[in-house]
Design a protein around this motif. Sequence first.
Motif, PDB file in Angstrom:
ATOM      1  N   SER A  19      -2.286 -44.005 -11.309  1.00  0.00           N
ATOM      2  CA  SER A  19      -1.833 -44.971 -12.333  1.00  0.00           C
ATOM      3  C   SER A  19      -3.012 -45.799 -12.829  1.00  0.00           C
ATOM      4  O   SER A  19      -4.014 -45.968 -12.130  1.00  0.00           O
ATOM      5  CB  SER A  19      -0.759 -45.880 -11.740  1.00  0.00           C
ATOM      6  OG  SER A  19      -1.327 -46.744 -10.782  1.00  0.00           O
ATOM      7  N   ASP A  43      -5.137 -38.961 -15.731  1.00  0.00           N
ATOM      8  CA  ASP A  43      -4.107 -39.588 -16.547  1.00  0.00           C
ATOM      9  C   ASP A  43      -2.977 -40.048 -15.638  1.00  0.00           C
ATOM     10  O   ASP A  43      -3.045 -39.864 -14.423  1.00  0.00           O
ATOM     11  CB  ASP A  43      -3.633 -38.666 -17.672  1.00  0.00           C
ATOM     12  CG  ASP A  43      -3.244 -37.320 -17.130  1.00  0.00           C
ATOM     13  OD1 ASP A  43      -2.579 -37.288 -16.071  1.00  0.00           O
ATOM     14  OD2 ASP A  43      -3.593 -36.298 -17.738  1.00  0.00           O
ATOM     15  N   GLU A  44      -1.973 -40.648 -16.225  1.00  0.00           N
ATOM     16  CA  GLU A  44      -0.924 -41.311 -15.442  1.00  0.00           C
ATOM     17  C   GLU A  44      -0.274 -40.449 -14.360  1.00  0.00           C
ATOM     18  O   GLU A  44       0.178 -40.956 -13.356  1.00  0.00           O
ATOM     19  CB  GLU A  44       0.165 -41.865 -16.373  1.00  0.00           C
ATOM     20  CG  GLU A  44      -0.235 -43.155 -17.078  1.00  0.00           C
ATOM     21  CD  GLU A  44      -0.248 -44.385 -16.155  1.00  0.00           C
ATOM     22  OE1 GLU A  44       0.492 -44.406 -15.162  1.00  0.00           O
ATOM     23  OE2 GLU A  44      -1.015 -45.315 -16.447  1.00  0.00           O
ATOM     24  N   GLU A  45      -0.201 -39.140 -14.611  1.00  0.00           N
ATOM     25  CA  GLU A  45       0.461 -38.318 -13.587  1.00  0.00           C
ATOM     26  C   GLU A  45      -0.438 -38.115 -12.361  1.00  0.00           C
ATOM     27  O   GLU A  45       0.013 -37.714 -11.304  1.00  0.00           O
ATOM     28  CB  GLU A  45       0.885 -36.955 -14.158  1.00  0.00           C
ATOM     29  CG  GLU A  45      -0.271 -36.124 -14.608  1.00  0.00           C
ATOM     30  CD  GLU A  45       0.173 -34.785 -15.169  1.00  0.00           C
ATOM     31  OE1 GLU A  45       0.889 -34.080 -14.451  1.00  0.00           O
ATOM     32  OE2 GLU A  45      -0.227 -34.465 -16.302  1.00  0.00           O
ATOM     33  N   HIS A  46      -1.756 -38.419 -12.531  1.00  0.00           N
ATOM     34  CA  HIS A  46      -2.679 -38.242 -11.414  1.00  0.00           C
ATOM     35  C   HIS A  46      -2.818 -39.510 -10.590  1.00  0.00           C
ATOM     36  O   HIS A  46      -2.785 -39.500  -9.373  1.00  0.00           O
ATOM     37  CB  HIS A  46      -4.058 -37.845 -11.931  1.00  0.00           C
ATOM     38  CG  HIS A  46      -4.040 -36.615 -12.776  1.00  0.00           C
ATOM     39  ND1 HIS A  46      -4.360 -36.632 -14.097  1.00  0.00           N
ATOM     40  CD2 HIS A  46      -3.716 -35.345 -12.487  1.00  0.00           C
ATOM     41  CE1 HIS A  46      -4.242 -35.410 -14.592  1.00  0.00           C
ATOM     42  NE2 HIS A  46      -3.850 -34.605 -13.633  1.00  0.00           N
ATOM     43  N   LYS A  60       1.029 -36.421  -5.796  1.00  0.00           N
ATOM     44  CA  LYS A  60       0.245 -36.566  -7.028  1.00  0.00           C
ATOM     45  C   LYS A  60      -0.831 -35.491  -7.105  1.00  0.00           C
ATOM     46  O   LYS A  60      -1.335 -35.038  -6.091  1.00  0.00           O
ATOM     47  CB  LYS A  60      -0.409 -37.947  -7.051  1.00  0.00           C
ATOM     48  CG  LYS A  60       0.624 -39.048  -7.127  1.00  0.00           C
ATOM     49  CD  LYS A  60       0.033 -40.265  -7.783  1.00  0.00           C
ATOM     50  CE  LYS A  60       1.143 -41.191  -8.216  1.00  0.00           C
ATOM     51  NZ  LYS A  60       0.653 -42.324  -8.969  1.00  0.00           N
ATOM     52  N   SER A  61      -1.163 -35.108  -8.332  1.00  0.00           N
ATOM     53  CA  SER A  61      -2.227 -34.126  -8.459  1.00  0.00           C
ATOM     54  C   SER A  61      -3.587 -34.822  -8.453  1.00  0.00           C
ATOM     55  O   SER A  61      -3.669 -36.046  -8.455  1.00  0.00           O
ATOM     56  CB  SER A  61      -2.027 -33.286  -9.713  1.00  0.00           C
ATOM     57  OG  SER A  61      -1.812 -34.115 -10.807  1.00  0.00           O
TER      58      SER A  61
END
Length: 249
Positions: A63, A58-61, A2-3
């Motif tokens: 949840s 956001d979700e990509e970082h 994850k970023s």
Amino acid sequence: RKSVWRLSTGSSELDDVLAGGLESQSITEFAGLFGCGKTQVAHQACVNLQSRENIFADEEHISEEEIENAKAVYIDTEGTFRPERIIQMAEAMGIDGNKVLDNTFVARAYNSDMQMLFAEKVEELIKDGENIKLVIVDSLTSTFRNEYTGRGKLSERQQKLGRHMSVLNKLADLHNCIVMITNQVSAKPDAFFGIQEQAIGGNIVGHAATFRFFLRKGKGDKRVAKLYDSPHLPDAEAIFRITEKGIHD
Ligand code: ADP
Ligand code: MG
């Protein structure tokens, strides 16, 4: 993998210097003299972790569920954690102070062995399903300084500090945590600059910390945070205030 995600310090100037706030997958250090505000910055981070608008992600970082249930671990080596201060800061933001306290595990470390053990325990807590997203060590070096005095003990101290830092780095990297450490300073004579303040721990701490700040008192409730030696950000200063409400512009 994850970023990174970010957490506001409470001060937009300080967040700007950090390119958006305290960063996950890194270690941020606040060093300075007694009373400069290191512990206040650490308390505010625990409070801000419980406020969605202070988390930049956001979700990509990370949840929404992880944000919703985020917990902090506060390893307190100086006995300066104050639940009532957490409540005061939380109420100033209109959030429930008891929720912050419920989601902040405070571990009082009386010596460096306990301190190191607590950092290792965080890994176990995460493996047991605890959603720990912020790990604070306040302060990193006081126990080490008390126990390893004199030149003869220096290399042993540094080795142990190095192991501690690598445990913290691993937490940050593997579990997408924000790690914050506070540090004392020592004054060293310098041929060019006169007396120079230095964070304790030398290169071992210097290389392990991604973002390093010196904090100092300004006028009244103002504080100055100076970022230095960052691998990818310019040296810069931020001015913020510490009041009853906590850390703010
Ligand atoms: P450090 O950890 O660097 O030694 P602290 O974080 O304990 O320093 O900072 C202590 C300072 O923070 C106090 O001197 C005061 O200026 C400020 N402070 C602490 N609590 C409050 C509060 N409730 N209201 C206003 N200022 C406070
Ligand atoms: Mg302190």
